[in-house]
Design a protein around this motif. Sequence first.
Motif, mmCIF file in Angstrom:
data_model
loop_
_atom_site.group_PDB
_atom_site.id
_atom_site.type_symbol
_atom_site.label_atom_id
_atom_site.label_comp_id
_atom_site.label_asym_id
_atom_site.label_seq_id
_atom_site.Cartn_x
_atom_site.Cartn_y
_atom_site.Cartn_z
ATOM 1 N N MET A 76 0.824 -1.209 0.000
ATOM 2 C CA MET A 76 0.000 0.000 0.000
ATOM 3 C C MET A 76 0.858 1.258 0.000
ATOM 4 N N ALA A 77 1.983 1.252 0.713
ATOM 5 C CA ALA A 77 2.885 2.405 0.701
ATOM 6 C C ALA A 77 3.435 2.621 -0.707
ATOM 7 N N TYR A 78 3.784 1.548 -1.377
ATOM 8 C CA TYR A 78 4.279 1.628 -2.749
ATOM 9 C C TYR A 78 3.216 2.233 -3.673
ATOM 10 N N ASP A 137 3.308 10.458 -6.946
ATOM 11 C CA ASP A 137 4.197 10.832 -8.056
ATOM 12 C C ASP A 137 3.385 11.279 -9.270
ATOM 13 N N ARG A 138 2.341 10.539 -9.589
ATOM 14 C CA ARG A 138 1.494 10.891 -10.731
ATOM 15 C C ARG A 138 0.712 12.174 -10.472
ATOM 16 N N ALA A 139 0.275 12.357 -9.231
ATOM 17 C CA ALA A 139 -0.425 13.594 -8.872
ATOM 18 C C ALA A 139 0.497 14.792 -9.048
ATOM 19 N N ARG A 140 1.753 14.615 -8.679
ATOM 20 C CA ARG A 140 2.726 15.702 -8.839
ATOM 21 C C ARG A 140 2.888 16.067 -10.314
ATOM 22 N N LEU A 141 2.915 15.073 -11.164
ATOM 23 C CA LEU A 141 2.982 15.342 -12.603
ATOM 24 C C LEU A 141 1.743 16.095 -13.084
ATOM 25 N N ASP A 142 0.575 15.722 -12.570
ATOM 26 C CA ASP A 142 -0.656 16.420 -12.936
ATOM 27 C C ASP A 142 -0.616 17.877 -12.496
ATOM 28 N N LEU A 143 -0.059 18.140 -11.342
ATOM 29 C CA LEU A 143 0.018 19.518 -10.854
ATOM 30 C C LEU A 143 0.885 20.380 -11.763
ATOM 31 N N SER A 144 1.931 19.789 -12.311
ATOM 32 C CA SER A 144 2.837 20.563 -13.161
ATOM 33 C C SER A 144 2.392 20.595 -14.616
ATOM 34 N N GLY A 145 1.585 19.614 -15.025
ATOM 35 C CA GLY A 145 1.251 19.507 -16.440
ATOM 36 C C GLY A 145 -0.185 19.785 -16.815
#
Length: 76
Positions: A19-21, A28-36
Amino acid sequence: MSVRTLYRAFAQGSTSSVMAYVRERRLDRARLDLSGTRLTVSEVAARWQFADSSHFVKAYRKRFGTTPAADRHHLP
């Protein structure tokens, strides 16, 4: 692969749980969404199945050391 085999493989080869993984990959994917994208923090949180935006912000800060809103201004 059975669930038991998956959990056993993680226990032997990793310091994090399954679950941590999964949570780290979602962040990580959310961070990409925030920038893109132009999605709001709440929309990104919902897109990556966080219960609410406050839970998302707390998990994000723990993983990256900053808030999603602050990070959005500093990411390319």
